[in-house]
Structures are given as C-alpha cells and as structure tokens.
Write a protein that holds these residues in place. Structure first.
Motif, PDB file in Angstrom:
ATOM      1  N   ASP A 212       0.834  -1.207   0.000  1.00 19.23           N
ATOM      2  CA  ASP A 212       0.000   0.000   0.000  1.00 19.23           C
ATOM      3  C   ASP A 212       0.867   1.254   0.000  1.00 19.23           C
ATOM      4  OD1 ASP A 212      -2.354  -1.401   0.000  1.00 19.23           O
ATOM      5  OD2 ASP A 212      -2.774  -1.147   2.129  1.00 19.23           O
ATOM      6  N   VAL A 213       0.378   2.285  -0.686  1.00 16.29           N
ATOM      7  CA  VAL A 213       1.058   3.585  -0.746  1.00 16.29           C
ATOM      8  C   VAL A 213       0.133   4.635  -0.138  1.00 16.29           C
ATOM      9  CG1 VAL A 213       2.062   5.354  -2.222  1.00 16.29           C
ATOM     10  CG2 VAL A 213       2.368   2.930  -2.786  1.00 16.29           C
ATOM     11  N   LEU A 214       0.616   5.321   0.886  1.00 18.84           N
ATOM     12  CA  LEU A 214      -0.146   6.348   1.582  1.00 18.84           C
ATOM     13  C   LEU A 214       0.375   7.712   1.158  1.00 18.84           C
ATOM     14  CD1 LEU A 214      -0.213   3.688   3.327  1.00 18.84           C
ATOM     15  CD2 LEU A 214      -0.596   5.167   5.304  1.00 18.84           C
ATOM     16  N   THR A 215      -0.527   8.616   0.815  1.00 16.59           N
ATOM     17  CA  THR A 215      -0.161   9.993   0.469  1.00 16.59           C
ATOM     18  C   THR A 215      -1.134  10.934   1.153  1.00 16.59           C
ATOM     19  OG1 THR A 215      -1.487   9.829  -1.561  1.00 16.59           O
ATOM     20  CG2 THR A 215       0.875   9.409  -1.759  1.00 16.59           C
ATOM     21  N   GLY A 216      -0.602  11.963   1.779  1.00 12.32           N
ATOM     22  CA  GLY A 216      -1.474  12.884   2.500  1.00 12.32           C
ATOM     23  C   GLY A 216      -0.928  14.292   2.500  1.00 12.32           C
ATOM     24  N   GLY A 217      -1.723  15.203   3.054  1.00 14.47           N
ATOM     25  CA  GLY A 217      -1.284  16.583   3.105  1.00 14.47           C
ATOM     26  C   GLY A 217      -2.137  17.437   4.009  1.00 14.47           C
ATOM     27  N   ILE A 218      -1.589  18.594   4.306  1.00 13.63           N
ATOM     28  CA  ILE A 218      -2.279  19.662   5.028  1.00 13.63           C
ATOM     29  C   ILE A 218      -1.967  20.945   4.269  1.00 13.63           C
ATOM     30  CG2 ILE A 218      -2.453  20.973   7.179  1.00 13.63           C
ATOM     31  CD1 ILE A 218      -1.523  18.428   8.650  1.00 13.63           C
ATOM     32  N   GLU A 219      -2.977  21.740   3.991  1.00 13.92           N
ATOM     33  CA  GLU A 219      -2.770  22.965   3.207  1.00 13.92           C
ATOM     34  C   GLU A 219      -1.653  23.819   3.805  1.00 13.92           C
ATOM     35  OE1 GLU A 219      -6.436  25.009   1.622  1.00 13.92           O
ATOM     36  OE2 GLU A 219      -7.370  23.549   2.965  1.00 13.92           O
ATOM     37  N   GLY A 220      -0.720  24.234   2.959  1.00 16.15           N
ATOM     38  CA  GLY A 220       0.372  25.092   3.387  1.00 16.15           C
ATOM     39  C   GLY A 220       1.596  24.363   3.893  1.00 16.15           C
TER      40      GLY A 220
END
Length: 232
Positions: A212-220
């Motif tokens: 599995d490949v996890l990709t995430g983010g938070i603005e800025g």
C-alpha cells in the motif's frame, strides 16, 4: 570526551524547509482522541476538558517517502494522518498565549498503530506502548516555520491510500487547539527545543497491507507519503 561501550544511538532529525540545519528530535508526545468523529469511530467518548497523551520514542521517527516494513506482532496495522508541531523555546506552566509563541514549525505526520495490540491493552487497562511506540511509526514530513503557516484552523487535512480518499477534515475540527495542547502539556513537563507533538487524527482510520502507498497533506505544508513494505 566520554567513551561508550557501544555506538550511541543516532540523533533523529526532521528537515526544515529553507534551512540547511535539521530539527533534532528529543521527545515525541501524541494527543489521543482529538477529533470527535475519530473518537466516535473508536467507540470512545471525547474528553473536552483537557487533552490526554501517549508517547513515542525517537526510534519511531521515519522520514516521509520511506518504505516501512510491515511490523511484527500485528495483523491490523493502521494509519492516522496528523498535524505535527515542534517547539523552539522552553515552556513550562504556560498560558496558551505564551505556549503559542514557543511553536517553531508545523508539519504533516503519520501515527502508525498496531491497532489490535492497542485494543488488547485498552481491554485490560494496560499502557498502549506495544500498539503505539512502534519502530518507524512516527512518519514525519519536512517542517514549515510557524510564521509561514498562519493561524491554524481552516486548513484541510487529508490522506489517500493507493489513490483512494480515506481521511478528509479541517484542522478546526480539533477539540483541543495547538496552543491549548502546548500549554496543558507544559504543566506536566519542562518542554523545549527538540519536543515534537502529534496533535491527533480525524475520522477514517483503517488498516494497511504490504504494497500500500499512503499519500497525504495539510494545506500550506509539505506533503507526506509512505509505502508499506514486506515484513522483515
């Protein structure tokens, strides 16, 4: 110069965007159940009076983009996408306004969890260490200085697994805000540079499998990624 019987552990650190030097990690504090929807999906009630905490050791630090071997002792390994903050000043018994000034930078993080072991510990009213303090389980993206981020609240926080959305919320959904967390924790510890705080996860947590490949983010903030590798 002190001689040691064996090589001393490597200092774990986090890159800071725009800085040549990295941020050294001293301690990692984690906030539990800081989003009401996540508490509900875990079958737990929310404590709105004060945050509660668990810890991870520096051996848990893993850089974003790495491959994390599926850990031993679990058949239910979960992701938790989180806002991370790090401190740049000493803070002790602080009010929220003072505590906010001690925040040096923010980043994206993944609190990877052996959920089955955590559940067993909860059932027996034992500590969560085997479930939470897992080698490589504090996945940390490069940090952004707090002054470049602005007020925490409206930013979207999200995570995909193999391109499919799993978590999606805004930081304003946190029950306890960043200044409140630092202030509260400062009444129990002499906090300061090197201290990392993972602020809790929104709803939508779930299990991962090898590949599995996890990709995430938070603005800025710099995005985060992780690949789950084969067990060792």
């Amino acid at each position: 110069m002190t001689d040691y019987l064996f090589p001393a552990p490597k200092v774990q650190s986090i890159p800071v965007i725009g800085e040549a030097a990295e941020y050294p990690v001293h301690r990692i504090f984690c906030v539990g159940r800081n989003y009401a929807a996540h508490a509900a999906e875990m079958g737990a009630e929310v404590d709105r009076e004060a945050p509660f905490y668990f810890t991870k050791n520096p051996h848990a630090v893993l850089a974003s983009g790495a491959v994390l071997p599926y850990p031993p002792g679990t058949a239910d390994f979960h992701y938790e996408m989180e806002l991370v903050l790090v401190l740049g000043q000493k803070v002790f018994r602080a009010a929220p306004d003072e505590a906010a000034q001690a925040i040096y930078a923010y980043g994206c993080g993944l609190d990877m969890t052996r959920r089955d072991l955590q559940g067993k510990a909860k059932d027996k009213r034992r500590p969560w260490d085997l479930g939470k303090d897992v080698e490589g389980s504090a996945v940390l993206a490069p940090l952004t200085r707090a002054g470049q981020v602005g007020a925490i609240g409206p930013q979207r926080i999200h995570l995909d697994v193999n391109g499919a959305p799993r978590q999606d919320a805004v930081l304003a959904d946190m029950i306890h805000g960043v200044a409140e967390i630092v202030a509260d924790l400062s009444h129990y510890y002499h906090l300061g540079p090197g201290d990392v705080i993972m602020t809790g996860t929104p709803a939508g947590v779930g299990a991962v499998s090898e590949g599995d490949v996890l990709t995430g983010g938070i603005e800025g903030l710099a995005p985060i990624s992780l690949t789950i590798g084969a067990p060792e």
